[in-house]
Design a protein around this motif. Structure first.
Motif, PDB file in Angstrom:
ATOM      1  N   VAL A 122       0.839  -1.203   0.000  1.00 16.48           N
ATOM      2  CA  VAL A 122       0.000   0.000   0.000  1.00 16.48           C
ATOM      3  C   VAL A 122       0.869   1.246   0.000  1.00 16.48           C
ATOM      4  N   PHE A 123       1.959   1.211   0.757  1.00 20.94           N
ATOM      5  CA  PHE A 123       2.880   2.347   0.771  1.00 20.94           C
ATOM      6  C   PHE A 123       3.474   2.587  -0.618  1.00 20.94           C
ATOM      7  N   GLY A 124       3.958   1.526  -1.242  1.00 14.32           N
ATOM      8  CA  GLY A 124       4.598   1.678  -2.545  1.00 14.32           C
ATOM      9  C   GLY A 124       3.637   2.107  -3.647  1.00 14.32           C
ATOM     10  N   VAL A 125       2.433   1.555  -3.626  1.00 12.52           N
ATOM     11  CA  VAL A 125       1.460   1.876  -4.671  1.00 12.52           C
ATOM     12  C   VAL A 125       0.963   3.314  -4.528  1.00 12.52           C
ATOM     13  N   THR A 126       0.969   3.852  -3.328  1.00 11.64           N
ATOM     14  CA  THR A 126       0.495   5.228  -3.153  1.00 11.64           C
ATOM     15  C   THR A 126       1.609   6.267  -3.237  1.00 11.64           C
ATOM     16  N   VAL A 127       2.761   5.991  -2.641  1.00  6.34           N
ATOM     17  CA  VAL A 127       3.834   6.981  -2.606  1.00  6.34           C
ATOM     18  C   VAL A 127       4.620   7.008  -3.913  1.00  6.34           C
ATOM     19  N   GLY A 128       4.752   5.867  -4.585  1.00  8.51           N
ATOM     20  CA  GLY A 128       5.492   5.829  -5.844  1.00  8.51           C
ATOM     21  C   GLY A 128       4.965   6.805  -6.888  1.00  8.51           C
ATOM     22  N   PRO A 129       3.676   6.783  -7.195  1.00  8.64           N
ATOM     23  CA  PRO A 129       3.157   7.758  -8.159  1.00  8.64           C
ATOM     24  C   PRO A 129       3.285   9.211  -7.686  1.00  8.64           C
ATOM     25  N   MET A 130       3.255   9.436  -6.378  1.00  8.88           N
ATOM     26  CA  MET A 130       3.432  10.809  -5.885  1.00  8.88           C
ATOM     27  C   MET A 130       4.858  11.302  -6.118  1.00  8.88           C
ATOM     28  N   LEU A 131       5.838  10.404  -5.973  1.00  8.60           N
ATOM     29  CA  LEU A 131       7.215  10.791  -6.274  1.00  8.60           C
ATOM     30  C   LEU A 131       7.372  11.159  -7.741  1.00  8.60           C
ATOM     31  N   VAL A 132       6.710  10.390  -8.597  1.00  6.65           N
ATOM     32  CA  VAL A 132       6.792  10.675 -10.035  1.00  6.65           C
ATOM     33  C   VAL A 132       6.109  11.993 -10.351  1.00  6.65           C
ATOM     34  N   TYR A 133       4.925  12.213  -9.821  1.00 10.77           N
ATOM     35  CA  TYR A 133       4.137  13.388 -10.180  1.00 10.77           C
ATOM     36  C   TYR A 133       4.697  14.669  -9.579  1.00 10.77           C
TER      37      TYR A 133
END
Length: 128
Positions: A57-68
């Motif tokens: 859950v951490f990776g699926v939510t924070v990963g796209p935020m790092l990209v965006y």
């Protein structure tokens, strides 16, 4: 009018007893001996699934935020992909340890069941 020390105020109702209404609560029994009946395999599977789900859950939510927000596609993409893998591992652990794994072919009886034919007739007897 003189007040008695024991009675308090003369117009005050008697003390309310909350235990006098409603059903009686069950008493707690001692379950201390049953706390350690979990086998080691189930214990490890449960906690590995919990940790993998949290990371997923951490990776699926924070990963796209790092990209965006930061434009960091390498770390954000890696975090997202590993989060998806961790969630897949959690699902795998769940299906392996619950005993409810549905394999293809389990629904074969319901798929091949005889279906009623539709001949265009209706069940309504009154026609307008």
């Amino acid at each position: 009018m003189k007040l008695d020390e024991e009675d308090g105020w003369p117009d005050e109702p008697p003390e309310f007893d909350p235990g006098s209404i409603g059903p009686r609560a069950p008493t707690m029994t001692d379950y201390s001996g049953k706390a350690n009946e979990l086998d080691d395999e189930t214990f490890r599977a449960f906690w590995s699934a919990v940790l993998a789900a949290n990371y997923g859950v951490f990776g699926v939510t924070v990963g796209p935020m790092l990209v965006y927000f930061l434009g960091d596609t390498l770390r954000g993409g890696l975090l997202f992909v590993t989060g998806v893998i961790a969630l897949g591992y959690t699902y795998y652990q769940y299906t392996q340890n619950t005993g409810n794994s549905e394999e293809p072919g389990d629904d074969e009886e319901t798929e091949n069941a005889e279906k009623p034919e539709d001949n265009g007739e209706t069940d309504i007897d009154d026609e307008p």
